[in-house]
Design a protein around this motif. Structure first.
Motif, PDB file in Angstrom:
ATOM      1  N   SER A 120      -0.444  -0.546   5.697  1.00  9.76           N
ATOM      2  CA  SER A 120      -0.846  -1.119   6.986  1.00  9.76           C
ATOM      3  C   SER A 120       0.312  -1.965   7.523  1.00  9.76           C
ATOM      4  O   SER A 120       1.333  -2.160   6.854  1.00  9.76           O
ATOM      5  CB  SER A 120      -2.099  -1.983   6.810  1.00  9.76           C
ATOM      6  OG  SER A 120      -1.798  -3.107   5.989  1.00  9.76           O
ATOM      7  N   TYR A 123       0.956  -4.891   5.334  1.00  8.33           N
ATOM      8  CA  TYR A 123       1.627  -4.466   4.105  1.00  8.33           C
ATOM      9  C   TYR A 123       3.132  -4.426   4.315  1.00  8.33           C
ATOM     10  O   TYR A 123       3.898  -4.964   3.518  1.00  8.33           O
ATOM     11  CB  TYR A 123       1.091  -3.086   3.710  1.00  8.33           C
ATOM     12  CG  TYR A 123       1.747  -2.468   2.507  1.00  8.33           C
ATOM     13  CD1 TYR A 123       1.307  -2.772   1.225  1.00  8.33           C
ATOM     14  CD2 TYR A 123       2.787  -1.553   2.639  1.00  8.33           C
ATOM     15  CE1 TYR A 123       1.885  -2.191   0.108  1.00  8.33           C
ATOM     16  CE2 TYR A 123       3.370  -0.964   1.534  1.00  8.33           C
ATOM     17  CZ  TYR A 123       2.911  -1.290   0.267  1.00  8.33           C
ATOM     18  OH  TYR A 123       3.498  -0.709  -0.816  1.00  8.33           O
ATOM     19  N   TRP A 124       3.581  -3.804   5.385  1.00  6.12           N
ATOM     20  CA  TRP A 124       5.022  -3.698   5.652  1.00  6.12           C
ATOM     21  C   TRP A 124       5.631  -5.046   5.989  1.00  6.12           C
ATOM     22  O   TRP A 124       6.755  -5.353   5.601  1.00  6.12           O
ATOM     23  CB  TRP A 124       5.298  -2.678   6.753  1.00  6.12           C
ATOM     24  CG  TRP A 124       4.985  -1.292   6.305  1.00  6.12           C
ATOM     25  CD1 TRP A 124       3.979  -0.494   6.752  1.00  6.12           C
ATOM     26  CD2 TRP A 124       5.640  -0.563   5.263  1.00  6.12           C
ATOM     27  NE1 TRP A 124       3.971   0.688   6.067  1.00  6.12           N
ATOM     28  CE2 TRP A 124       4.979   0.684   5.153  1.00  6.12           C
ATOM     29  CE3 TRP A 124       6.700  -0.829   4.417  1.00  6.12           C
ATOM     30  CZ2 TRP A 124       5.367   1.640   4.230  1.00  6.12           C
ATOM     31  CZ3 TRP A 124       7.086   0.138   3.492  1.00  6.12           C
ATOM     32  CH2 TRP A 124       6.429   1.349   3.413  1.00  6.12           C
ATOM     33  N   VAL A 135      -4.466  -6.714   0.878  1.00  7.70           N
ATOM     34  CA  VAL A 135      -3.817  -6.031   1.991  1.00  7.70           C
ATOM     35  C   VAL A 135      -3.935  -4.535   1.765  1.00  7.70           C
ATOM     36  O   VAL A 135      -3.635  -4.037   0.679  1.00  7.70           O
ATOM     37  CB  VAL A 135      -2.327  -6.446   2.103  1.00  7.70           C
ATOM     38  CG1 VAL A 135      -1.618  -5.673   3.184  1.00  7.70           C
ATOM     39  CG2 VAL A 135      -2.216  -7.936   2.342  1.00  7.70           C
ATOM     40  N   GLU A 136      -4.375  -3.826   2.805  1.00 11.57           N
ATOM     41  CA  GLU A 136      -4.501  -2.378   2.699  1.00 11.57           C
ATOM     42  C   GLU A 136      -3.126  -1.740   2.637  1.00 11.57           C
ATOM     43  O   GLU A 136      -2.211  -2.129   3.367  1.00 11.57           O
ATOM     44  CB  GLU A 136      -5.260  -1.845   3.918  1.00 11.57           C
ATOM     45  CG  GLU A 136      -5.613  -0.395   3.825  1.00 11.57           C
ATOM     46  CD  GLU A 136      -6.426   0.047   5.016  1.00 11.57           C
ATOM     47  OE1 GLU A 136      -6.194   1.168   5.478  1.00 11.57           O
ATOM     48  OE2 GLU A 136      -7.271  -0.733   5.479  1.00 11.57           O
ATOM     49  N   ARG A 137      -3.002  -0.759   1.774  1.00  5.38           N
ATOM     50  CA  ARG A 137      -1.704  -0.125   1.566  1.00  5.38           C
ATOM     51  C   ARG A 137      -1.235   0.599   2.822  1.00  5.38           C
ATOM     52  O   ARG A 137      -2.006   1.296   3.470  1.00  5.38           O
ATOM     53  CB  ARG A 137      -1.805   0.853   0.405  1.00  5.38           C
ATOM     54  CG  ARG A 137      -0.477   1.273  -0.095  1.00  5.38           C
ATOM     55  CD  ARG A 137      -0.601   1.983  -1.400  1.00  5.38           C
ATOM     56  NE  ARG A 137       0.760   2.170  -1.890  1.00  5.38           N
ATOM     57  CZ  ARG A 137       1.064   2.669  -3.030  1.00  5.38           C
ATOM     58  NH1 ARG A 137       0.117   3.036  -3.849  1.00  5.38           N
ATOM     59  NH2 ARG A 137       2.305   2.814  -3.399  1.00  5.38           N
ATOM     60  N   ARG A 154       3.087  -5.568  -5.765  1.00  5.54           N
ATOM     61  CA  ARG A 154       1.767  -5.014  -6.056  1.00  5.54           C
ATOM     62  C   ARG A 154       0.757  -6.129  -6.327  1.00  5.54           C
ATOM     63  O   ARG A 154      -0.380  -6.094  -5.824  1.00  5.54           O
ATOM     64  CB  ARG A 154       1.842  -4.081  -7.249  1.00  5.54           C
ATOM     65  CG  ARG A 154       0.556  -3.284  -7.436  1.00  5.54           C
ATOM     66  CD  ARG A 154       0.686  -2.296  -8.539  1.00  5.54           C
ATOM     67  NE  ARG A 154       0.446  -3.043  -9.782  1.00  5.54           N
ATOM     68  CZ  ARG A 154       0.648  -2.573 -10.993  1.00  5.54           C
ATOM     69  NH1 ARG A 154       1.140  -1.363 -11.148  1.00  5.54           N
ATOM     70  NH2 ARG A 154       0.397  -3.290 -12.047  1.00  5.54           N
ATOM     71  N   THR A 164      -0.069  -7.844  -2.920  1.00  4.58           N
ATOM     72  CA  THR A 164      -0.942  -7.054  -2.058  1.00  4.58           C
ATOM     73  C   THR A 164      -2.365  -6.994  -2.601  1.00  4.58           C
ATOM     74  O   THR A 164      -3.327  -7.002  -1.822  1.00  4.58           O
ATOM     75  CB  THR A 164      -0.394  -5.627  -1.858  1.00  4.58           C
ATOM     76  OG1 THR A 164      -0.178  -5.024  -3.121  1.00  4.58           O
ATOM     77  CG2 THR A 164       0.885  -5.637  -1.053  1.00  4.58           C
ATOM     78  N   TRP A 184       6.190  -6.899   2.781  1.00  4.72           N
ATOM     79  CA  TRP A 184       7.351  -6.402   2.055  1.00  4.72           C
ATOM     80  C   TRP A 184       8.648  -6.843   2.704  1.00  4.72           C
ATOM     81  O   TRP A 184       9.597  -7.228   2.032  1.00  4.72           O
ATOM     82  CB  TRP A 184       7.315  -4.870   1.957  1.00  4.72           C
ATOM     83  CG  TRP A 184       6.482  -4.417   0.817  1.00  4.72           C
ATOM     84  CD1 TRP A 184       5.177  -4.056   0.859  1.00  4.72           C
ATOM     85  CD2 TRP A 184       6.879  -4.331  -0.554  1.00  4.72           C
ATOM     86  NE1 TRP A 184       4.736  -3.736  -0.402  1.00  4.72           N
ATOM     87  CE2 TRP A 184       5.754  -3.880  -1.282  1.00  4.72           C
ATOM     88  CE3 TRP A 184       8.061  -4.578  -1.231  1.00  4.72           C
ATOM     89  CZ2 TRP A 184       5.793  -3.678  -2.655  1.00  4.72           C
ATOM     90  CZ3 TRP A 184       8.095  -4.363  -2.591  1.00  4.72           C
ATOM     91  CH2 TRP A 184       6.984  -3.933  -3.294  1.00  4.72           C
TER      92      TRP A 184
END
Length: 96
Positions: free
Chosen positions: A45, A48-49, A41-43, A33, A36, A52
């Protein structure tokens, strides 16, 4: 060793394993969190992946071993990680 002592040790083992997993998961979620938000970074998107999967998966594995060491379960988790990575990569040891 009596049955009672064995079952108490098993319960303690399970509790410690669950504590290691919960501490690791909570830590990685908070780090993710913060990353990001810091990188804006937009959740959910693609970035985002990728963050992660590429950045936080290795962090998870390192933190898992760190927490396992703190709770006295380092050997158990190291062997579990070795087996998991061998299955994921298809790598097997050749016996001479």
């Amino acid at each position: 060793m009596s049955w009672k002592a064995w079952s108490q040790n098993k319960v303690v083992h399970v509790i410690l394993v669950l504590l290691v997993f919960s501490c690791t998961g909570l830590s990685v979620a908070r780090i993710g969190r913060l990353l990001t938000e810091w990188l804006e970074v937009e959740r959910f998107s693609l970035a985002y992946w990728l963050l992660w999967i590429v950045a936080l998966l290795p962090v998870y594995n390192v933190l898992l071993l760190c927490f396992a060491f703190l709770f006295g379960k380092f050997t158990y988790f190291r062997e579990k990680q070795r087996r998991t990575w061998r299955k994921m990569t298809g790598w097997t040891r050749r016996k001479p």
